[in-house]
Motif scaffolding. Sequence first.
Motif, PDB file in Angstrom:
ATOM      1  N   ILE A  49       0.728  -1.172  -0.259  1.00  0.00           N
ATOM      2  CA  ILE A  49      -0.061  -0.042   0.182  1.00  0.00           C
ATOM      3  C   ILE A  49       0.391   0.792  -0.204  1.00  0.00           C
ATOM      4  O   ILE A  49       0.766   2.025  -0.821  1.00  0.00           O
ATOM      5  CB  ILE A  49      -0.874  -0.525   1.913  1.00  0.00           C
ATOM      6  CG1 ILE A  49      -1.812  -1.024   0.797  1.00  0.00           C
ATOM      7  CG2 ILE A  49      -1.689   1.398   1.275  1.00  0.00           C
ATOM      8  CD1 ILE A  49      -3.163  -1.246   2.360  1.00  0.00           C
ATOM      9  N   VAL A  50       2.000   0.810   0.165  1.00  0.00           N
ATOM     10  CA  VAL A  50       2.802   2.751   0.633  1.00  0.00           C
ATOM     11  C   VAL A  50       3.919   2.812  -0.010  1.00  0.00           C
ATOM     12  O   VAL A  50       3.661   3.788  -0.491  1.00  0.00           O
ATOM     13  CB  VAL A  50       4.032   2.493   2.206  1.00  0.00           C
ATOM     14  CG1 VAL A  50       4.530   3.190   2.228  1.00  0.00           C
ATOM     15  CG2 VAL A  50       2.740   1.830   3.126  1.00  0.00           C
ATOM     16  N   THR A  51       4.244   1.416  -1.058  1.00  0.00           N
ATOM     17  CA  THR A  51       5.187   1.395  -1.899  1.00  0.00           C
ATOM     18  C   THR A  51       4.351   1.786  -3.147  1.00  0.00           C
ATOM     19  O   THR A  51       4.884   1.844  -4.682  1.00  0.00           O
ATOM     20  CB  THR A  51       6.241   0.950  -2.091  1.00  0.00           C
ATOM     21  OG1 THR A  51       5.713  -0.406  -2.078  1.00  0.00           O
ATOM     22  CG2 THR A  51       6.841   1.083  -0.299  1.00  0.00           C
ATOM     23  N   GLY A  52       2.852   2.059  -3.248  1.00  0.00           N
ATOM     24  CA  GLY A  52       1.985   1.534  -4.575  1.00  0.00           C
ATOM     25  C   GLY A  52       2.147   0.545  -5.390  1.00  0.00           C
ATOM     26  O   GLY A  52       2.550   0.099  -6.772  1.00  0.00           O
ATOM     27  N   GLY A  53       2.523  -0.874  -4.469  1.00  0.00           N
ATOM     28  CA  GLY A  53       2.611  -1.848  -4.899  1.00  0.00           C
ATOM     29  C   GLY A  53       4.464  -2.931  -5.023  1.00  0.00           C
ATOM     30  O   GLY A  53       4.453  -3.692  -6.886  1.00  0.00           O
ATOM     31  N   GLU A  62       4.244   7.715  -5.745  1.00  0.00           N
ATOM     32  CA  GLU A  62       3.164   7.891  -4.960  1.00  0.00           C
ATOM     33  C   GLU A  62       2.676   7.406  -3.992  1.00  0.00           C
ATOM     34  O   GLU A  62       2.199   5.950  -3.990  1.00  0.00           O
ATOM     35  CB  GLU A  62       1.625   9.070  -5.291  1.00  0.00           C
ATOM     36  CG  GLU A  62       1.276   9.513  -4.678  1.00  0.00           C
ATOM     37  CD  GLU A  62      -0.444  10.154  -4.861  1.00  0.00           C
ATOM     38  OE1 GLU A  62      -0.657  10.341  -4.855  1.00  0.00           O
ATOM     39  OE2 GLU A  62      -0.808   9.498  -6.730  1.00  0.00           O
ATOM     40  N   ALA A  63       3.668   7.309  -2.464  1.00  0.00           N
ATOM     41  CA  ALA A  63       3.309   6.881  -1.569  1.00  0.00           C
ATOM     42  C   ALA A  63       1.659   7.150  -0.557  1.00  0.00           C
ATOM     43  O   ALA A  63       1.222   8.267  -0.783  1.00  0.00           O
ATOM     44  CB  ALA A  63       4.262   7.509  -0.379  1.00  0.00           C
ATOM     45  N   GLY A  64       1.527   5.861   0.161  1.00  0.00           N
ATOM     46  CA  GLY A  64       0.218   6.216   0.157  1.00  0.00           C
ATOM     47  C   GLY A  64      -0.335   5.580   1.485  1.00  0.00           C
ATOM     48  O   GLY A  64       1.009   5.816   2.045  1.00  0.00           O
ATOM     49  N   TRP A  65      -1.387   5.179   2.640  1.00  0.00           N
ATOM     50  CA  TRP A  65      -1.207   5.345   4.044  1.00  0.00           C
ATOM     51  C   TRP A  65      -2.200   4.661   4.279  1.00  0.00           C
ATOM     52  O   TRP A  65      -3.348   4.656   3.007  1.00  0.00           O
ATOM     53  CB  TRP A  65      -1.070   7.386   4.101  1.00  0.00           C
ATOM     54  CG  TRP A  65      -2.178   8.041   3.451  1.00  0.00           C
ATOM     55  CD1 TRP A  65      -1.462   9.235   2.338  1.00  0.00           C
ATOM     56  CD2 TRP A  65      -3.622   8.127   3.220  1.00  0.00           C
ATOM     57  NE1 TRP A  65      -2.789   9.515   1.208  1.00  0.00           N
ATOM     58  CE2 TRP A  65      -4.107   8.802   2.589  1.00  0.00           C
ATOM     59  CE3 TRP A  65      -4.262   7.819   4.318  1.00  0.00           C
ATOM     60  CZ2 TRP A  65      -5.072   9.619   2.149  1.00  0.00           C
ATOM     61  CZ3 TRP A  65      -5.462   8.344   4.172  1.00  0.00           C
ATOM     62  CH2 TRP A  65      -6.089   9.598   2.976  1.00  0.00           C
ATOM     63  N   THR A  66      -2.458   4.809   5.514  1.00  0.00           N
ATOM     64  CA  THR A  66      -3.876   4.092   6.221  1.00  0.00           C
ATOM     65  C   THR A  66      -3.916   5.168   6.719  1.00  0.00           C
ATOM     66  O   THR A  66      -3.411   5.016   8.004  1.00  0.00           O
ATOM     67  CB  THR A  66      -3.112   2.234   6.004  1.00  0.00           C
ATOM     68  OG1 THR A  66      -2.211   2.547   7.292  1.00  0.00           O
ATOM     69  CG2 THR A  66      -3.087   2.088   4.833  1.00  0.00           C
ATOM     70  N   ILE A  67      -5.449   4.949   7.208  1.00  0.00           N
ATOM     71  CA  ILE A  67      -6.426   5.283   8.672  1.00  0.00           C
ATOM     72  C   ILE A  67      -6.677   4.417   9.356  1.00  0.00           C
ATOM     73  O   ILE A  67      -7.746   3.734   8.862  1.00  0.00           O
ATOM     74  CB  ILE A  67      -6.775   6.476   8.499  1.00  0.00           C
ATOM     75  CG1 ILE A  67      -6.204   7.749   7.863  1.00  0.00           C
ATOM     76  CG2 ILE A  67      -7.550   6.823   9.773  1.00  0.00           C
ATOM     77  CD1 ILE A  67      -7.596   8.781   7.078  1.00  0.00           C
ATOM     78  N   TRP A  68      -6.173   4.004   9.834  1.00  0.00           N
ATOM     79  CA  TRP A  68      -6.416   2.645  11.069  1.00  0.00           C
ATOM     80  C   TRP A  68      -7.938   3.520  12.721  1.00  0.00           C
ATOM     81  O   TRP A  68      -7.783   4.065  12.738  1.00  0.00           O
ATOM     82  CB  TRP A  68      -5.831   1.846  11.848  1.00  0.00           C
ATOM     83  CG  TRP A  68      -4.567   1.129  10.983  1.00  0.00           C
ATOM     84  CD1 TRP A  68      -3.830   1.444  10.361  1.00  0.00           C
ATOM     85  CD2 TRP A  68      -4.789  -0.113  10.726  1.00  0.00           C
ATOM     86  NE1 TRP A  68      -2.848   0.151   9.714  1.00  0.00           N
ATOM     87  CE2 TRP A  68      -3.776  -0.780   9.468  1.00  0.00           C
ATOM     88  CE3 TRP A  68      -5.908  -1.274  10.963  1.00  0.00           C
ATOM     89  CZ2 TRP A  68      -3.715  -2.170   9.520  1.00  0.00           C
ATOM     90  CZ3 TRP A  68      -5.544  -2.416  10.474  1.00  0.00           C
ATOM     91  CH2 TRP A  68      -4.889  -2.163   9.588  1.00  0.00           C
ATOM     92  N   PRO A  69      -8.130   2.070  13.155  1.00  0.00           N
ATOM     93  CA  PRO A  69      -8.995   3.171  14.541  1.00  0.00           C
ATOM     94  C   PRO A  69      -9.171   2.486  15.136  1.00  0.00           C
ATOM     95  O   PRO A  69      -7.572   2.544  15.423  1.00  0.00           O
ATOM     96  CB  PRO A  69      -9.881   0.757  14.090  1.00  0.00           C
ATOM     97  CG  PRO A  69     -10.416   0.851  13.092  1.00  0.00           C
ATOM     98  CD  PRO A  69      -8.910   0.916  12.124  1.00  0.00           C
ATOM     99  N   LEU A  70      -8.992   3.420  16.226  1.00  0.00           N
ATOM    100  CA  LEU A  70      -8.499   2.779  17.623  1.00  0.00           C
ATOM    101  C   LEU A  70      -7.650   1.961  18.032  1.00  0.00           C
ATOM    102  O   LEU A  70      -6.238   2.220  18.360  1.00  0.00           O
ATOM    103  CB  LEU A  70      -9.066   4.560  18.883  1.00  0.00           C
ATOM    104  CG  LEU A  70      -8.783   4.587  19.691  1.00  0.00           C
ATOM    105  CD1 LEU A  70      -7.418   5.506  19.846  1.00  0.00           C
ATOM    106  CD2 LEU A  70      -9.644   4.874  21.147  1.00  0.00           C
ATOM    107  N   ILE A  71      -8.389   0.882  18.201  1.00  0.00           N
ATOM    108  CA  ILE A  71      -8.392  -0.047  18.268  1.00  0.00           C
ATOM    109  C   ILE A  71      -8.117  -1.028  16.760  1.00  0.00           C
ATOM    110  O   ILE A  71      -8.609  -1.267  16.421  1.00  0.00           O
ATOM    111  CB  ILE A  71      -9.221  -0.615  19.203  1.00  0.00           C
ATOM    112  CG1 ILE A  71      -9.041  -0.125  20.546  1.00  0.00           C
ATOM    113  CG2 ILE A  71      -8.851  -2.373  19.679  1.00  0.00           C
ATOM    114  CD1 ILE A  71     -10.100  -0.097  21.674  1.00  0.00           C
TER     115      ILE A  71
END
Length: 369
Positions: free
Chosen positions: A86-90, A117-126
């Motif tokens: 995800i971060v490196t675009g595959g 283009e660097a990817g990113w993720t938004i995770w839940p609190l837990i």
Amino acid sequence: MRLSPLNQRRWANFKKNRRAWWSLIIFGVLFVLSLFAEMIANDRPILVSYKGELRSPLISFYSERDFGGDFPTEAAYSDPEVECLIVTGGLVTCFDDPRALIADVAAGVPIAIDGFEAGWTIWPLIPYSYNTIVDVPGVAPSKPDSNNWLGTDDTKRDVVARVIYGFRLSVFFALIVTTCASIIGIAAGAVQGYFGGKTDLIFQRVIEIWSGTPSLYVIIILTAVLGRSFWLLVGLTILFGWPALVGLIRAEFLRARNFEYVRAAKALGVSDRVIMFRHMLPNAMVATVTMLPFLVTGGIATLASLDFLGFGLPSSAPSLGELTLQAKRNLHAPWLGFTAFFVFAIMLSLLVFIFEGVRDAFDPRKTFS
């Protein structure tokens, strides 16, 4: 929608009861948060940016191939290799040392690849769901730490996540059972008390026979035959819980059936249904509301008891009763017992305080004082 003057006085009386009012606020906040449990505790990210495209794994299914991987199964988002994709675009080269490459991208180290283009993720609190197996060293159940705030259970599932989902499940179970059982019980009691005579006599004999049925044995037999499921338990609990209100409603209707306003309504040709549910039932609401906290807390206790005995929901379900059973089996893990105790104590106390305020609000001695 504007409340009637009577309901405005009832609402004012409820707010005067500070314990009930604050209990309602606290319980409401906890319940609303539990409705969004998937966004608070989940092993899938809330939002993913991959090659400039936004994706929501909470809503849609994405395989590992969708992120440049090899497998058609759902992406394991907590896996360093998938995170690196995800971060490196595959990039295929991320499999050499995925954690190092992720750290480089996070630190802003330039990567010499055209169109990167660097990817990113938004995770839940837990970052765990109620059924996620947590990869922690040692023997389960593991102690609380910075990653698992209340530790894990005997199958290494996060206790906080199971409590959040279990709280929501228990409240929904209790509310559904209480609502349906109350409707049936109120209707049956109203018919008995209003018509009396042979109708009352036959209904009473039926209720006596039905109340004498060993409900626990029936539930055990049916769950063994039909399998354990949420809706089966809801139906069985309603089936054996509706007589709880019949006696109170029957007594109130027997008392009110000969009142002058009821006789006057009959003389004017008002239908029995309107007399029963528009004119007589409001006078019986105080007795009904008095029983509601016992029905709600009884519904929660019933589900927890069945789960504790092993005849409730499947073991994979987020059950507070199953957490109590684990606490009994793992006395060397006291955090399980303390968690189960405080969750039940807080939840049931808040509900009792709320319904105490509702009962006082419907009390005509306080409403018309």
